[in-house]
Design a protein around this motif. Structure first.
Motif, PDB file in Angstrom:
ATOM      1  N   UNK A  48       0.760  -0.815   0.551  1.00 39.49           N
ATOM      2  CA  UNK A  48       0.166  -0.120  -0.023  1.00 39.49           C
ATOM      3  C   UNK A  48       1.178   1.208  -0.169  1.00 39.49           C
ATOM      4  N   UNK A  49       0.836   2.402  -0.759  1.00 45.57           N
ATOM      5  CA  UNK A  49       1.401   3.298  -0.207  1.00 45.57           C
ATOM      6  C   UNK A  49       0.518   4.543  -1.158  1.00 45.57           C
ATOM      7  N   UNK A  50       0.352   5.309   0.437  1.00 45.31           N
ATOM      8  CA  UNK A  50      -0.417   6.778   0.514  1.00 45.31           C
ATOM      9  C   UNK A  50      -0.353   8.126  -0.866  1.00 45.31           C
ATOM     10  N   UNK A  51      -1.106   8.477  -1.822  1.00 43.23           N
ATOM     11  CA  UNK A  51      -1.027   8.847  -2.245  1.00 43.23           C
ATOM     12  C   UNK A  51      -2.256  10.273  -2.382  1.00 43.23           C
ATOM     13  N   UNK A  52      -1.682  11.630  -2.838  1.00 43.36           N
ATOM     14  CA  UNK A  52      -2.685  12.695  -2.534  1.00 43.36           C
ATOM     15  C   UNK A  52      -3.621  12.825  -3.550  1.00 43.36           C
ATOM     16  N   UNK A  84      -9.088  -0.668   1.876  1.00 46.65           N
ATOM     17  CA  UNK A  84     -10.791  -0.003   3.119  1.00 46.65           C
ATOM     18  C   UNK A  84     -11.204   0.935   2.157  1.00 46.65           C
ATOM     19  N   UNK A  85     -10.990   0.751   0.867  1.00 44.16           N
ATOM     20  CA  UNK A  85     -12.465   1.921   0.707  1.00 44.16           C
ATOM     21  C   UNK A  85     -12.539   1.995  -0.704  1.00 44.16           C
ATOM     22  N   UNK A 123      -5.045   5.191   0.542  1.00 42.45           N
ATOM     23  CA  UNK A 123      -4.157   4.144   0.541  1.00 42.45           C
ATOM     24  C   UNK A 123      -3.896   3.142  -0.969  1.00 42.45           C
ATOM     25  N   UNK A 124      -3.046   3.480  -1.666  1.00 38.21           N
ATOM     26  CA  UNK A 124      -2.973   2.462  -2.943  1.00 38.21           C
ATOM     27  C   UNK A 124      -3.200   1.410  -3.262  1.00 38.21           C
ATOM     28  N   UNK A 170       1.748   7.208 -12.903  1.00 39.75           N
ATOM     29  CA  UNK A 170       1.417   7.676 -11.819  1.00 39.75           C
ATOM     30  C   UNK A 170       1.508   6.410 -10.369  1.00 39.75           C
ATOM     31  N   UNK A 171       1.854   7.330  -9.031  1.00 41.75           N
ATOM     32  CA  UNK A 171       1.499   6.569  -7.797  1.00 41.75           C
ATOM     33  C   UNK A 171       0.603   4.574  -8.821  1.00 41.75           C
ATOM     34  N   UNK A 172      -1.086   5.361  -9.082  1.00 40.52           N
ATOM     35  CA  UNK A 172      -1.835   4.135  -9.586  1.00 40.52           C
ATOM     36  C   UNK A 172      -0.631   3.378 -10.512  1.00 40.52           C
TER      37      UNK A 172
END
Ligand code: WTA
Length: 651
Positions: free
Chosen positions: A263-267, A481-482, A275-276, A417-419
Motif C-alpha cells: 500500500x502506498x498513500x498518495x494525495x 479499505x474503501x 491508500x493505493x 502515476x502512483x496508481x
C-alpha cells in the motif's frame, strides 16, 4: 506562428546496440492492443511463477460490474523473483551500490547473495515478531539499502508493506498507520540529508502517541547514525539484535497473483490521502517489463534512480523493477546540492553509472547553477537519461540532453502515476524519436485517449483530459479499505475509462504532451499534495476562519503553493501569524509541504451556492487577472477585486 519543435533521434551508436533492435524483440504496438491476452501472456513469462497463470486478464471498467484482475490463478513470490532466481548466475553481482550522504563516508556494495541472506534474516525476524501473510508493516526509513531489505522481507512472508516518505511529519505517519492498521513499524534512529540528521525514530515516537495507532505492537529500529534516541521496552526492538541469530534462508510465502504486495498513500483532490493498493503478479510483471524496455537495460549497466523509496518511483524503479531484472541499482542517501551542485555528477563518475533517472525539479535546480559543476566531471559512463514526476519544460530537457548527456544519451521522459504502478507513456530509446517536453507515445499494451469535459473522445491533434481505455497489469486494484472510493475517484468521471487527473495535448504526430493536473492536486517538486490537505491544516489554527490553496507556476519546483487565508473576526493579520501558519502546515503534513505565498483574504470568491471558485484564485495567483473568465456566478464580485489588488508578488 508556433515555434518549430525539435525532433531528436538517439545516436547511431546507441541505436545499434539498443535492445529494441535485437532480433525477436518486436515493438508491435498494434498487435499488443489487438490481442492483449496474447501480448500480456507472453510478457508474464519473464517472471518465475510457482504456478503459471492460465487466465491472463479479467477486466471491466464499468462501475456496475467492476473488476481488475491479472494472472488471477498464478502463484509467485516477489522476493524470490528479486533474489533467489539470480543466485545461480548473478550471486556475486552487485544488487545494490550504496552511496552515503557524506561523500567522505565509504560506499557499500551488496551482492545478490548478500542481499538474499539479509532479506531472509529479516523475514525470519519479522515472522518471529508475529508478522504473517496479509499483515501491514509501516516502513519509515532513510534512503539506505535496509529500506529495500525491509520491503523485500515483507514480500517474502506475504506481509503488505506501507512505506512512508521520511519527509512526512508525525501526524501524517499516524494517519497512514491508522488507515492501514499496521502491526509493526520499521524505522531508523535517524537519517542523513545534506549533512543534517533527520529524527526518524523521534517522529515515530510522536506519531504513536497520536490517536488511531494502537494497532502497532512493535517498532523495529535500525541503527544508522548512532544518534541518541529513546527505546521503549518492550515495544521497541533493535533490528541488529532481532536478526542476529536468524538463519540466512527463509521459506517464501506462496502468494496468489492478486494478493496485495504493498500500500502506498498518495494525495487526491479530496479528503485524506488514499491508500493505493498494488498486488503481486501484475505489478511485478509490469515493473520489470517497463524497467527493461524503457531503460534499455543491459547486464552490465549501473542504474541510478534518484527517487526516494518512499515514492512509487522508488518502489518500481529502485526496488522491484531493477532487482527482478537482476540489475545493479545505486541508492543515494543524500541530496543533489550538498556538499555542492556537482554531487550527482561526481557520484555518476565514482560508480560509473550508465543509466540515470531523476526529476525535472532537480534538473532545473542544477541548471540554475550553470554548466561548470557538470563540466567539472566526466560522465563518460552515461548512456541513457530519464525524467519523471512532472512535465519537463523543453529548456530543461535540452540542458539535460546537451550538457549532462553531452548530446550522446537519449532522454526518456516517462509519464505515469502512483496508481499506474509503472511507466505508461515514454519513448522506447532507439525506437521512438524524441521531442523535448513530450513524453511521446504509449508503451505497448497501453491505450491512452483524450476526452472533453463531457467524456467525448477527441481524435487527432487536440487537447483534453487524459484517460486510459483499458487496463494494464500494473494498475492499482483498490483504495485500501474503501473500494467504492476507488471506483468513484477514477471510473465515474468518464464512465468506462480510467481518469488520470491530468490534462494533455496530442500533436499531429500523435505525441502526448502532459500539461499537468486538472484536479485539485498540486505537484510541488514532483511531490503530489492535495489542496484539501493543506486547507485542513490551515483551518486547524484557531484564528483561521477559512482557507483556499492553489498552485502557481514556479521556476524550480514546477508548481508552488499559494494560500488564501481568511481570519476569524477580530483577528489581525501579521508576519508572526504567517510564520505560525507555515509551521503548522509543516507540522501537520511535513517539510515537503511549505507555503510559498500566503495572502490574507478578507473573503473568498464563492458561487451563490457557497462553492469556492478556485479557477479564479488560480488565475489571481498566476497574476493573470485579465483571464478570470466567467465571473457572473460570483456571489460578491468585490471580493475578487480586492484579492487582485492585494496579490502577493511571487519571487
Ligand atoms: C505528474 C509519479 C508530466 C502527472 C510517477 C501525474 C508527469 C503525477 C510525468 C503522478 C511526466 C508524472 N510528465 N507529468 N513525465 N510523470 N507526472 O503519483 O501529473 O507521484 O498525474 O507518480 O505526476 O505523480 P505520482
Amino acid at each position: 506562428m508556433s515555434t518549430p519543435v525539435d525532433h531528436i533521434s538517439a545516436s547511431a551508436e546507441f541505436t545499434a546496440k539498443a535492445n529494441s533492435h535485437k532480433e525477436g524483440v518486436a515493438f508491435d504496438y498494434a498487435q499488443s492492443v489487438r490481442d492483449p491476452d496474447a501480448f500480456w501472456g507472453r510478457i508474464a513469462e519473464r517472471i518465475d511463477w510457482v504456478k503459471s497463470p492460465t487466465r491472463i486478464r479479467n477486466v471491466n471498467f464499468d462501475a456496475d460490474d467492476f473488476r481488475i484482475r491479472w494472472y488471477e490463478d498464478g502463484e509467485l513470490n516477489a522476493s524470490v523473483n528479486c533474489l533467489d532466481r539470480h543466485l545461480e548466475t548473478r550471486g556475486d553481482k552487485a544488487a545494490i551500490v550504496f552511496e552515503p550522504d557524506d561523500p567522505a563516508a565509504s560506499a557499500q556494495t551488496i551482492t545478490y547473495r548478500q542481499l538474499h541472506a539479509r532479506v531472509c534474516k529479516l523475514a525470519n525476524a519479522l515472522r518471529e515478531l508475529g508478522i504473517g501473510k496479509g499483515d501491514r508493516v509501516t516502513i519509515y526509513l532513510p534512503m539506505v539499502p535496509d529500506a529495500a531489505i525491509a520491503m523485500l522481507a515483507c514480500a517474502r512472508i506475504g506481509a503488505v508493506h506501507m512505506v512512508v516518505f521520511g519527509g512526512f511529519a508525525p501526524q501524517s505517519i499516524a494517519d497512514r498507520i491508522a488507515d492501514s492498521g499496521s502491526k509493526l513499524v520499521v524505522t531508523a534512529d535517524e537519517g542523513w540529508r545534506g549533512g543534517k540528521a533527520v529524527p526518524l525514530k523521534a517522529n515515530v515516537d510522536a506519531a504513536l502517541k497520536l490517536s488511531g495507532t494502537a494497532s502497532v505492537e512493535t517498532v523495529l529500529v535500525l541503527r544508522h547514525t548512532g544518534g541518541d534516541i529513546d527505546m521503549h521496552s518492550p515495544r521497541d526492538r533493535w533490528w541488529h539484535e532481532a536478526v542476529e541469530d536468524q538463519p540466512e534462508a527463509c521459506e517464501p510465502a506462496r502468494m496468489n497473483a492478486e494478493d496485495p504486495l504493498f500500500i502506498l498513500y498518495t494525495s487526491g483532490s479530496t479528503g485524506k490521502p488514499k491508500g493505493v493498493l498494488h498486488t503481486t503478479g501484475g505489478y511485478l510483471v509490469y515493473a520489470s517489463y517497463t524497467h527493461e524496455t524503457v531503460f534499455d537495460l543491459k547486464e552490465d549497466d549501473v542504474y541510478w534512480c534518484t527517487a526516494d523509496v518512499g515514492w512509487i518511483t522508488g518502489h518500481s524503479y529502485i526496488v522491484y523493477g531493477p532487482l527482478a531484472n537482476g540489475a545493479t541499482a545505486l541508492m543515494f542517501e543524500g541530496v543533489p546540492t550538498w556538499p555542492d551542485a556537482s554531487r550527482f555528477w561526481q557520484v555518476i563518475d565514482k560508480h560509473q553509472v550508465t543509466i540515470f533517472y531523476t526529476a525535472p525539479t532537480a534538473i532545473r535546480a542544477l541548471m540554475r547553477e550553470g554548466d561548470a559543476p557538470v563540466k567539472a566531471t566526466s560522465r563518460k559512463s552515461l548512456r541513457l537519461l530519464g525524467s519523471v514526476g512532472e512535465p519537463i519544460n523543453p529548456e530543461a530537457w535540452r540542458w539535460y540532453f546537451d550538457v549532462v548527456g553531452d548530446a550522446r544519451c537519449p532522454v526518456v521522459d516517462t509519464w505515469w502515476q502512483t496508481e499506474t504502478g509503472g511507466i505508461l507513456i515514454s519513448p522506447v530509446p532507439g525506437v521512438t524519436e524524441m521531442k523535448p517536453g513530450s513524453a511521446t507515445l504509449p508503451l505497448p499494451g497501453v491505450q491512452p485517449a483524450l476526452v472533453d469535459a463531457q467524456g467525448e473522445r477527441l481524435e487527432g491533434a487536440t487537447e483534453g483530459n487524459l484517460v486510459l481505455m483499458d487496463s494494464w497489469p500494473g494498475q492499482m486494484r483498490t483504495v485500501y479499505g474503501d473500494h467504492q472510493r476507488f471506483i468513484d475517484t477514477y471510473f465515474k468521471t468518464y464512465p468506462g475509462m480510467y481518469f488520470t487527473g491530468d490534462g494533455c495535448r496530442r500533436d499531429e504526430d500523435g505525441y502526448y504532451w502532459i500539461t499537468g493536473r486538472v484536479d485539485d492536486v498540486i505537484n510541488v517538486s514532483g511531490h503530489r499534495i492535495g489542496t484539501a490537505e493543506l486547507e485542513s491544516a490551515l483551518v486547524a489554527h484557531p484564528k483561521v476562519a477559512e482557507a483556499a490553496v492553489v498552485g502557481f507556476p514556479h521556476d524550480i519546483k514546477g508548481q508552488g503553493v499559494y494560500a488564501y487565508v481568511t481570519l476569524k473576526q477580530d483577528e489581525a493579520p501579521s508576519d508572526g501569524l504567517k510564520k505560525e501558519l507555515n509551521a503548522l502546515v509543516r507540522q501537520e503534513i511535513g517539510p515537503i509541504a511549505s507555503i510559498d505565498h500566503l495572502q490574507w483574504a478578507p473573503g473568498l470568491p464563492k458561487t451563490r451556492s457557497g462553492k469556492i471558485m478556485r479557477r479564479i484564485l488560480r488565475k489571481i495567483a498566476e497574476n493573470a487577472p485579465d483571464q478570470l473568465g466567467d465571473t457572473s456566478t460570483l456571489a460578491d464580485p468585490t471580493v475578487v477585486e480586492s484579492l487582485v489588488r492585494e496579490r502577493q508578488v511571487p519571487g
